[in-house]
Every structure is written in C-alpha cells, then in structure tokens.
Design an enzyme around this catalytic site. Sequence first.
Site, PDB file in Angstrom:
ATOM      1  N   GLU A 212       0.838  -1.208   0.000  1.00 29.10           N
ATOM      2  CA  GLU A 212       0.000   0.000   0.000  1.00 29.10           C
ATOM      3  C   GLU A 212       0.869   1.253   0.000  1.00 29.10           C
ATOM      4  O   GLU A 212       0.647   2.194  -0.760  1.00 29.10           O
ATOM      5  CB  GLU A 212      -0.893   0.022   1.254  1.00 29.10           C
ATOM      6  CG  GLU A 212      -1.977  -1.041   1.291  1.00 29.10           C
ATOM      7  CD  GLU A 212      -1.503  -2.339   1.923  1.00 29.10           C
ATOM      8  OE1 GLU A 212      -0.280  -2.610   1.947  1.00 29.10           O
ATOM      9  OE2 GLU A 212      -2.369  -3.107   2.392  1.00 29.10           O
ATOM     10  N   ARG A 268       3.732  -0.936  15.608  1.00 25.56           N
ATOM     11  CA  ARG A 268       2.666  -0.311  16.407  1.00 25.56           C
ATOM     12  C   ARG A 268       3.202   0.372  17.667  1.00 25.56           C
ATOM     13  O   ARG A 268       2.439   0.941  18.437  1.00 25.56           O
ATOM     14  CB  ARG A 268       1.597  -1.351  16.740  1.00 25.56           C
ATOM     15  CG  ARG A 268       2.124  -2.620  17.373  1.00 25.56           C
ATOM     16  CD  ARG A 268       1.082  -3.727  17.375  1.00 25.56           C
ATOM     17  NE  ARG A 268       1.627  -4.998  17.843  1.00 25.56           N
ATOM     18  CZ  ARG A 268       2.254  -5.880  17.072  1.00 25.56           C
ATOM     19  NH1 ARG A 268       2.453  -5.632  15.795  1.00 25.56           N
ATOM     20  NH2 ARG A 268       2.693  -7.028  17.577  1.00 25.56           N
ATOM     21  N   GLU A 353      -3.309  -6.316  17.381  1.00 24.27           N
ATOM     22  CA  GLU A 353      -2.184  -6.896  16.636  1.00 24.27           C
ATOM     23  C   GLU A 353      -1.161  -7.487  17.612  1.00 24.27           C
ATOM     24  O   GLU A 353      -0.439  -8.413  17.280  1.00 24.27           O
ATOM     25  CB  GLU A 353      -1.533  -5.846  15.723  1.00 24.27           C
ATOM     26  CG  GLU A 353      -0.785  -6.463  14.549  1.00 24.27           C
ATOM     27  CD  GLU A 353      -0.271  -5.446  13.536  1.00 24.27           C
ATOM     28  OE1 GLU A 353       0.613  -4.647  13.888  1.00 24.27           O
ATOM     29  OE2 GLU A 353      -0.746  -5.453  12.396  1.00 24.27           O
ATOM     30  N   HIS A 384     -25.500   8.378  21.813  1.00 28.60           N
ATOM     31  CA  HIS A 384     -26.689   8.424  20.960  1.00 28.60           C
ATOM     32  C   HIS A 384     -26.619   7.388  19.855  1.00 28.60           C
ATOM     33  O   HIS A 384     -27.312   7.498  18.849  1.00 28.60           O
ATOM     34  CB  HIS A 384     -26.850   9.830  20.380  1.00 28.60           C
ATOM     35  CG  HIS A 384     -27.163  10.828  21.450  1.00 28.60           C
ATOM     36  ND1 HIS A 384     -28.456  11.098  21.847  1.00 28.60           N
ATOM     37  CD2 HIS A 384     -26.350  11.556  22.261  1.00 28.60           C
ATOM     38  CE1 HIS A 384     -28.421  11.989  22.837  1.00 28.60           C
ATOM     39  NE2 HIS A 384     -27.159  12.268  23.109  1.00 28.60           N
TER      40      HIS A 384
HETATM   41  O1  F6P Z   1       0.417  -5.514   8.132  1.00 31.63           O
HETATM   42  C1  F6P Z   1       0.740  -5.226   9.438  1.00 31.63           C
HETATM   43  C2  F6P Z   1       1.976  -4.385   9.543  1.00 31.63           C
HETATM   44  O2  F6P Z   1       3.101  -5.167   9.403  1.00 31.63           O
HETATM   45  C3  F6P Z   1       1.989  -3.632  10.845  1.00 31.63           C
HETATM   46  O3  F6P Z   1       2.500  -4.350  11.893  1.00 31.63           O
HETATM   47  C4  F6P Z   1       2.773  -2.427  10.495  1.00 31.63           C
HETATM   48  O4  F6P Z   1       2.555  -1.413  11.424  1.00 31.63           O
HETATM   49  C5  F6P Z   1       2.212  -2.117   9.128  1.00 31.63           C
HETATM   50  O5  F6P Z   1       2.013  -3.377   8.550  1.00 31.63           O
HETATM   51  C6  F6P Z   1       3.078  -1.276   8.251  1.00 31.63           C
HETATM   52  O6  F6P Z   1       4.320  -1.856   8.011  1.00 31.63           O
HETATM   53  P1  F6P Z   1       5.507  -0.998   7.489  1.00 31.63           P
HETATM   54  O7  F6P Z   1       5.769   0.099   8.445  1.00 31.63           O
HETATM   55  O8  F6P Z   1       6.671  -1.949   7.370  1.00 31.63           O
HETATM   56  O9  F6P Z   1       5.128  -0.451   6.130  1.00 31.63           O
END
Ligand code: F6P
Length: 551
Positions: A212, A268, A353, A384
């Site tokens: 992503e 995290r 997680e 509400h």
């Molecule tokens: O998919 C979970 C995860 O590995 C999380 O633990 C992490 O915070 C997130 O993806 C983003 O990962 P990165 O910082 O390596 O892009």
Amino acid sequence: MSALTDSPAWQALVAHRAIIGRQTMREMFRADPARFDKFSLRLDGLLLDYSKNLITAETLELLLKLARQAKVEAWVARMFGGEKINTSEGRAVLHTALRAPRGSRITVDGKDVVPEVHRVLDQMRRFSDGVRGGSLRGHTGKAFRDVVNIGIGGSALGPLMVSEALKPYGSAQLNMHFVSNVDATDLAETTKRLDPETTLFIVSSKTFTTQETLTNARSARAWLVDRLKSEEAVARHFAAISTNLAATSQFGINPGNVFEFWDWVGGRYSVWSAIGLPVALYIGMDNFERFLAGAHAMDRHFHETPLERNLPAIMGMLGIWYADFFGAASNAILPYDRYLQHFPAYLQQLEMESNGKRVDREGQEVDYATQMVVWGEPGTDGQHSFYQLLHQGTRLIPADFLAPVTSHNPMGDHHAMLLSNCFAQTEALMLGKTAEEARAELAAQGLTGLELEALLPCKVFPGNRPTNALLFDRLDPHTLGMLVALYEHKVFVQGVVLDINSFDQWGVELGKQLAGKLLPELLGNRPVSSHDASTNGLINHYLVASGKTGC
Ligand code: F6P
C-alpha cells in the site's frame, strides 16, 4: 488443560469468580464508602478510578498473584534490559529506549542504543525546525504548507492519532494529511486540494516493502513530477522513515531526508521514533520531546512501582479478569475528548495486533481467551448510538472512559456538560435501575396496571457493568505520552500473563500472500478456476463486469 488454566492462581480466580458473581457493585459501594480511595491511583496529573469494577480487595490480590505467577516483574526487567523477548522474530523490544533521556544506557547485542536514538532525534529537530522556520523549502523556493504522511498501520495510526490529539499545539502554517489506503481515492482526494510546490511527502514504512505504502509513494512521486515538471523536485519534496535504508535509497529518496529507526521497534510501538516526524513537524520538536518525556514518566512508573500500585499492571489484570473469567469479548474505549477521536483506532492495532494470538510462546494452542476486540468512539456521540447495548444488551462490555479536567476550548457550560455525561454514564452502567425503581418511576408518571407492566421490562437496567475512568488535567503532549505508554504496558502485562509473544504479527501475512497471487489474475483477462468456487466467482464477476473478459 494448559499449565496456565490448571495453575493454582488461575483456579483460585475461577473459584472467586463464582463468589463475585453473587455480588453487585451497588452493594460493594454501599458497604464501603472508602471504595474510591481503595481502588484509584494517581500519577502526575493522571487519575485512574477503577473502583467501578467487579472486584474486591481479594480479587485484586488473586489477580496480582496470577501476574506474579507469570513473573511479570521479571519480564518487565527483561524488556527494559533489551533482551530478545520477541522470540519468533529474534528481536529485542525497546520502544522504551526511544524515550530514554540522553545519557541513559540501554544495550542491544552489547551496543548502547541511546546515542543512536538521540542522533535521529537531533536530525528530526533540524528537519522540523527547517520546515517550520522556512529554511527548508520546496523545489521552487516556496515554504511547505502541507505535509502528507504516506504509511499504513503503525506507520500511520500513531502519527495520525497524535497529530489530532495535539492539534491545539499544531502549527497554523502546516496542514497534515495521512494517506494509508491503497484505494486510490485516499491519495486522489488528498492531492486534489494540494499545491505541489508547497507539499512535502513523508514515506513511512518500517520495512519499506509494504504494498500500500510503496504504491501510494510511487503515485505521489508521479503526481509531483508531473505537476512540477521536474524529477529533481523529488529530492526536496520527499522524506522517508524506515529501518530499510537500502530500499529508501533504491526508491530515490535523498539520503539527507532519510530518518532511520531500528528492528527493535515494533511498527505499532513506533510513534516515538522518526515515525513521529509528522508530529514533530506539526507540534514542533520541543512538544514532541514533551510527548516522549510523558511516556518515559510512565515507563519509570511501570518499571519501578509494585504491582499493587502499578497502573498498567492493574489495567492489564482487569482486562484478563473480564476476558477470561467473565467471557467478555470486547472492550470499549470511550474518550470524552474530541481530540482523542483516533485513540480507539490506535488502540485497536496496539492491542489486537499485539495480543490477538491463539498460540502461546511455545507454539501450543491456548485454552483461554486472549485479546478482546477493541472498539469505541468519542464522547456523547456514542451515547446516541451504541450505548443502548452497553446498558441493556446481553453482553458484558468493560469500558474505559477518558476525559480531561480542563478543555482546550472553554465555551459556556460545554465542558461541564461533557463531563456530566461521562461521569453519569459510568454511574449508570454501575448502578443500573432495578425493577422496583423503574416501577416507582413509571407510577410517578401516572402509569398503572397492564400499561405499566408492559413497559416495565424495557425500563430495567441490570447495571453491574464495569468501567475504568481515566481523568487527566489537560490533553497536553506530556499527558498523551503517559496515556499511550500506559496502554502499551497494559498490553505487555496481558501478553506476559497469557504467555503470548505480543510483538510479532504473523496473522497479517496470509491475506498479503494471497492478494499477491490474486493481483495478476485481476490484471489479466482470463477467467480463473484455480481457487474455491466463491473466490473464482468473485474474480470472474470482476473480470466480466469491468469489461476485461467476455462471459
Ligand atoms: O500488516 C501489518 C503491519 O506489518 C503492521 O504491523 C505495520 O505497522 C504495518 O504493517 C506497516 O508496516 P511498514 O511500516 O513496514 O510499512
């Protein structure tokens, strides 16, 4: 039975649960006017009231026996000491080192990591001062006005939550944006309103391999180059934060704009590292350091305070009490502070997680409940919407209420009203309303006979529903640092007691792997038959409906 559920401490709690099940908090409060004093703790400006829980002094004693049986104190020392307690990844767990003061000494593999931490903090200060002060500018010489963080999970939720929470400390000159989703709408809707000449992108990814993030980063780069008609612009308009410096350089980020962190920081748990750079840009480095200092104050409390007076330990054990002895499946996080609107989502990743696991540290399937589902919404909005279920639903849902004593936005009686709702909800959840009370109320309203009897069951509240209340003087950087670290350590305590590795996240892998296999099929134009019938059906429907293939 596992060694844990068979253990004396666990079995003592099973027996005790039956006794507590015959009591109500109403009675407990009536019998003991000092209950609030007994079951509340203060640390700096933070008050934890845990008196509205289904506990007695004996319950706490037994819960802490369970914690001691699991050697919580020794595990705390192991974590703070840099031991590789994340065994499935062979890593130390040292987010606490990220907020350790200059001059402290914390070693991993014999190397003191504190100087490295402060080297990067100094780099963050230079960069954030430069952007805020206008000495670091865009390709065409204009000062930056918009900062877009591109990252997901731990590389997004922390900076997003903290930037929102500390908005009163934010720069009026900088607008913060967070793009996480690979859904192009996220980036497209964000860039729509932006001027490329004054936009700074921060690509945040611990691994720098996350689909992503890299996809969004590439598209953002293309947007910038297209608008500014210059490849060279990338050097000034992009910064990166990662543990993978080879990948950031391969992506073409100017090495001077790359901020390092380390594999002993979980995603995290990383908002304290350079992943917090968007926060530092927004609130300034002095405030960011106050945020770190707040977390450090909580670290010291957690490390040095006996379990009986230890906020994370108490909160952690109360969570286990409900999840494992009352069958509670979810935990509501209810901030009565609009600035904490992203706090529940932040805690979802932190808690779910970390402890959403089904095998213990030895790989054995557990026979007890682990992490509850975490969810929530701010303040009176929730009242509400879903509070109906909290009060009269069939499920026991322990809830944390968080509220500031002083609002950043004093306006008439708003804040007193907000707090009156907050306190009243905890009171109502605890007290409930008996059939006798409801009957008297309805009678006073003039209802009688069948009409009264028909309405009566709807007017009864069982009560006896547990809540914690966390009050703090004001939501400032120091307090927020304390709060976040409080929940981090709560998660740690629960992981230790439940014999879980809280610091890996293998559960996110399978979906990623399968999406990787599926993508070429969606990009192709041939009907597929290699999956189960449902997945085949979805893929083939997409191929036909999007016009990629005939029927
Ligand atoms: O998919 C979970 C995860 O590995 C999380 O633990 C992490 O915070 C997130 O993806 C983003 O990962 P990165 O910082 O390596 O892009």
